[in-house]
Design a protein around this motif. Structure first.
Motif, PDB file in Angstrom:
ATOM      1  N   MET A   1       1.000  -1.016  -0.125  1.00 44.41           N
ATOM      2  CA  MET A   1       0.315   0.275  -0.182  1.00 44.41           C
ATOM      3  C   MET A   1       0.753   0.942   0.160  1.00 44.41           C
ATOM      4  O   MET A   1       0.233   2.061   0.349  1.00 44.41           O
ATOM      5  N   GLY A   2       1.593   1.183  -0.563  1.00 42.90           N
ATOM      6  CA  GLY A   2       2.466   2.576  -0.677  1.00 42.90           C
ATOM      7  C   GLY A   2       3.421   2.560   0.270  1.00 42.90           C
ATOM      8  O   GLY A   2       4.065   1.493   0.324  1.00 42.90           O
ATOM      9  N   PRO A   3       4.262   3.896  -0.183  1.00 44.72           N
ATOM     10  CA  PRO A   3       5.771   4.040   1.070  1.00 44.72           C
ATOM     11  C   PRO A   3       5.546   2.784   2.647  1.00 44.72           C
ATOM     12  O   PRO A   3       4.597   2.686   3.908  1.00 44.72           O
ATOM     13  N   THR A   4       6.651   2.196   2.206  1.00 45.70           N
ATOM     14  CA  THR A   4       7.403   2.155   3.790  1.00 45.70           C
ATOM     15  C   THR A   4       8.404   2.054   4.707  1.00 45.70           C
ATOM     16  O   THR A   4       8.987   3.119   3.959  1.00 45.70           O
ATOM     17  N   LEU A   5       8.866   1.204   5.451  1.00 44.10           N
ATOM     18  CA  LEU A   5      10.017   1.845   6.018  1.00 44.10           C
ATOM     19  C   LEU A   5      11.224   0.906   5.479  1.00 44.10           C
ATOM     20  O   LEU A   5      11.015  -0.690   6.601  1.00 44.10           O
ATOM     21  N   ALA A   6      12.395   0.834   5.028  1.00 47.11           N
ATOM     22  CA  ALA A   6      13.694  -0.090   4.659  1.00 47.11           C
ATOM     23  C   ALA A   6      14.385   0.037   5.932  1.00 47.11           C
ATOM     24  O   ALA A   6      14.641   0.286   6.853  1.00 47.11           O
ATOM     25  N   SER A   7      14.179  -1.956   5.925  1.00 48.09           N
ATOM     26  CA  SER A   7      15.221  -2.066   7.579  1.00 48.09           C
ATOM     27  C   SER A   7      16.846  -2.819   7.425  1.00 48.09           C
ATOM     28  O   SER A   7      16.215  -4.208   6.174  1.00 48.09           O
ATOM     29  N   PHE A   8      17.145  -2.164   7.414  1.00 45.98           N
ATOM     30  CA  PHE A   8      18.885  -3.017   8.042  1.00 45.98           C
ATOM     31  C   PHE A   8      19.334  -3.375   9.006  1.00 45.98           C
ATOM     32  O   PHE A   8      19.638  -2.510  10.620  1.00 45.98           O
ATOM     33  N   ALA A   9      20.109  -4.175   9.233  1.00 45.50           N
ATOM     34  CA  ALA A   9      21.200  -4.124  10.289  1.00 45.50           C
ATOM     35  C   ALA A   9      22.206  -3.820  11.269  1.00 45.50           C
ATOM     36  O   ALA A   9      22.296  -3.719  11.955  1.00 45.50           O
ATOM     37  N   THR A  10      22.835  -2.306  10.129  1.00 40.54           N
ATOM     38  CA  THR A  10      23.654  -1.820  10.163  1.00 40.54           C
ATOM     39  C   THR A  10      23.274  -0.217   9.477  1.00 40.54           C
ATOM     40  O   THR A  10      22.779  -0.525   8.644  1.00 40.54           O
ATOM     41  N   GLU A  11      23.599   0.049  10.159  1.00 38.41           N
ATOM     42  CA  GLU A  11      23.260   2.200  10.189  1.00 38.41           C
ATOM     43  C   GLU A  11      24.376   2.264   8.783  1.00 38.41           C
ATOM     44  O   GLU A  11      23.447   3.064   7.931  1.00 38.41           O
ATOM     45  N   GLU A  12      25.140   1.234   8.291  1.00 35.72           N
ATOM     46  CA  GLU A  12      26.281   1.381   7.099  1.00 35.72           C
ATOM     47  C   GLU A  12      25.110   0.992   6.343  1.00 35.72           C
ATOM     48  O   GLU A  12      24.961   1.876   5.333  1.00 35.72           O
ATOM     49  N   ALA A  13      24.653  -0.142   6.080  1.00 35.06           N
ATOM     50  CA  ALA A  13      23.400  -0.352   4.871  1.00 35.06           C
ATOM     51  C   ALA A  13      22.528   0.454   5.045  1.00 35.06           C
ATOM     52  O   ALA A  13      22.419   0.606   3.286  1.00 35.06           O
ATOM     53  N   ALA A  14      21.887   1.156   5.834  1.00 36.73           N
ATOM     54  CA  ALA A  14      20.546   1.620   5.718  1.00 36.73           C
ATOM     55  C   ALA A  14      21.125   3.091   4.850  1.00 36.73           C
ATOM     56  O   ALA A  14      20.381   3.827   4.334  1.00 36.73           O
ATOM     57  N   HIS A  15      22.831   4.073   5.227  1.00 34.78           N
ATOM     58  CA  HIS A  15      22.620   5.172   4.463  1.00 34.78           C
ATOM     59  C   HIS A  15      23.113   4.895   3.170  1.00 34.78           C
ATOM     60  O   HIS A  15      22.974   5.697   2.412  1.00 34.78           O
ATOM     61  N   GLY A  16      23.211   3.468   2.731  1.00 33.82           N
ATOM     62  CA  GLY A  16      23.148   3.441   1.509  1.00 33.82           C
ATOM     63  C   GLY A  16      22.276   3.393   0.605  1.00 33.82           C
ATOM     64  O   GLY A  16      22.277   3.867  -0.627  1.00 33.82           O
ATOM     65  N   PHE A  17      21.561   2.549   1.147  1.00 38.52           N
ATOM     66  CA  PHE A  17      19.845   2.419   0.829  1.00 38.52           C
ATOM     67  C   PHE A  17      19.289   3.820   0.759  1.00 38.52           C
ATOM     68  O   PHE A  17      18.911   4.169  -0.473  1.00 38.52           O
ATOM     69  N   MET A  18      20.031   4.875   1.927  1.00 39.08           N
ATOM     70  CA  MET A  18      19.555   6.198   1.498  1.00 39.08           C
ATOM     71  C   MET A  18      19.933   7.075   0.518  1.00 39.08           C
ATOM     72  O   MET A  18      18.980   8.173  -0.219  1.00 39.08           O
ATOM     73  N   MET A  19      21.363   6.929  -0.340  1.00 35.97           N
ATOM     74  CA  MET A  19      21.603   7.355  -0.833  1.00 35.97           C
ATOM     75  C   MET A  19      21.221   7.572  -2.609  1.00 35.97           C
ATOM     76  O   MET A  19      21.398   8.018  -3.025  1.00 35.97           O
ATOM     77  N   GLU A  20      20.955   6.015  -2.424  1.00 37.83           N
ATOM     78  CA  GLU A  20      20.444   5.345  -3.422  1.00 37.83           C
ATOM     79  C   GLU A  20      18.879   6.039  -3.503  1.00 37.83           C
ATOM     80  O   GLU A  20      18.438   6.203  -5.539  1.00 37.83           O
ATOM     81  N   HIS A  21      18.211   5.625  -2.593  1.00 32.58           N
ATOM     82  CA  HIS A  21      16.585   6.003  -3.031  1.00 32.58           C
ATOM     83  C   HIS A  21      15.978   6.820  -2.017  1.00 32.58           C
ATOM     84  O   HIS A  21      14.636   6.944  -1.652  1.00 32.58           O
ATOM     85  N   GLY A  22      16.746   8.496  -1.567  1.00 31.59           N
ATOM     86  CA  GLY A  22      16.445   9.175  -0.269  1.00 31.59           C
ATOM     87  C   GLY A  22      16.158   8.394   0.472  1.00 31.59           C
ATOM     88  O   GLY A  22      15.742   7.008   0.831  1.00 31.59           O
ATOM     89  N   GLY A  23      15.543   9.634   1.446  1.00 36.15           N
ATOM     90  CA  GLY A  23      15.152   8.594   2.628  1.00 36.15           C
ATOM     91  C   GLY A  23      15.673   9.960   4.038  1.00 36.15           C
ATOM     92  O   GLY A  23      16.787  10.037   3.614  1.00 36.15           O
ATOM     93  N   GLU A  24      15.355   9.180   5.186  1.00 32.37           N
ATOM     94  CA  GLU A  24      16.017   9.466   6.579  1.00 32.37           C
ATOM     95  C   GLU A  24      16.539   7.888   7.430  1.00 32.37           C
ATOM     96  O   GLU A  24      15.534   7.649   7.633  1.00 32.37           O
ATOM     97  N   VAL A  25      17.401   8.195   7.464  1.00 34.65           N
ATOM     98  CA  VAL A  25      17.909   6.928   8.127  1.00 34.65           C
ATOM     99  C   VAL A  25      17.628   6.877   9.967  1.00 34.65           C
ATOM    100  O   VAL A  25      17.807   7.875  11.095  1.00 34.65           O
ATOM    101  N   LEU A  26      16.649   6.171  10.580  1.00 32.80           N
ATOM    102  CA  LEU A  26      16.691   6.752  12.227  1.00 32.80           C
ATOM    103  C   LEU A  26      16.243   4.999  12.484  1.00 32.80           C
ATOM    104  O   LEU A  26      16.401   3.808  11.963  1.00 32.80           O
ATOM    105  N   LYS A  27      17.233   5.189  13.891  1.00 28.91           N
ATOM    106  CA  LYS A  27      16.609   4.131  14.828  1.00 28.91           C
ATOM    107  C   LYS A  27      15.854   3.448  15.463  1.00 28.91           C
ATOM    108  O   LYS A  27      14.760   4.366  15.166  1.00 28.91           O
ATOM    109  N   TYR A  28      15.117   2.589  15.795  1.00 29.47           N
ATOM    110  CA  TYR A  28      13.887   2.325  15.830  1.00 29.47           C
ATOM    111  C   TYR A  28      13.604   2.605  17.006  1.00 29.47           C
ATOM    112  O   TYR A  28      12.203   3.554  17.083  1.00 29.47           O
TER     113      TYR A  28
END
Length: 181
Positions: free
Chosen positions: A129-156
């Motif tokens: 149903m649209g936008p979701t929160l992409a989840s990652f085990a490491t902050e580094e992986a989340a930042h890599g995804f953010m660089m490619e797909h936009g957004g903001e990295v947050l902890k739980y």
């Protein structure tokens, strides 16, 4: 009763109490294992068949009763978890680590503890149903995804209901486009 017998009785009672408390702590500290998503599982929040949608999924297991609630997206899991009646209950939460699995069909061997994960909120990737929160085990992986797909990295612990609404106006129901289910 003389004083030495009373002191001995109190010491024995304290030892029994401490022993029983430490045993209970060990029991509640053992968290349940993640449960695989089955083809007919429905989302606890919206009722949709979970396997029909891309993106990371979530699940909540009540630690006392071992009751499993499954969600078609991390967004639905957070929407449920952030409700006042659920926030302070003991749940073990799992989400997919999207560095270990593909977006279209997440593999359940990639489930990780949601409280230890990093989430990208407001990316251009859609789940159920649209936008979701992409989840990652490491902050580094989340930042890599953010660089490619936009957004903001947050902890739980930083995610709020406002974050769940991020992107809804921007994306609307765009996440439903091109889905052949």
């Amino acid at each position: 009763m003389n004083r030495s017998k009373l002191n001995w009785l109190l010491a024995a009672l304290a030892a029994i109490t401490l022993t029983s408390c430490s045993g209970n702590e060990e029991q509640t500290m053992a968290k349940p294992e993640p449960v695989h998503f089955e083809s007919g599982d429905e989302c606890h929040v919206c009722g949709m068949v979970i396997s029909n949608f891309p993106g990371p999924k979530g699940e909540a297991i009540t630690e006392k009763e071992q009751h499993v609630r499954k969600f078609c997206s991390t967004k639905d899991m957070f929407a449920w978890m952030l409700q006042p009646e659920n926030e302070n209950r003991d749940h073990t939460l799992y989400v997919h680590d999207m560095t270990q699995t593909e977006w279209e069909h997440p593999d359940d061997t990639a489930l990780i503890d949601a409280r230890d994960a990093f989430f990208v909120v407001g990316s251009d990737r859609s789940g159920a149903m649209g936008p979701t929160l992409a989840s990652f085990a490491t902050e580094e992986a989340a930042h890599g995804f953010m660089m490619e797909h936009g957004g903001e990295v947050l902890k739980y612990s930083s995610i709020t209901m406002e974050h769940l609404n991020t992107g809804m106006a921007k994306h609307g129901m765009d996440g439903m486009d091109g889905m052949d289910h």
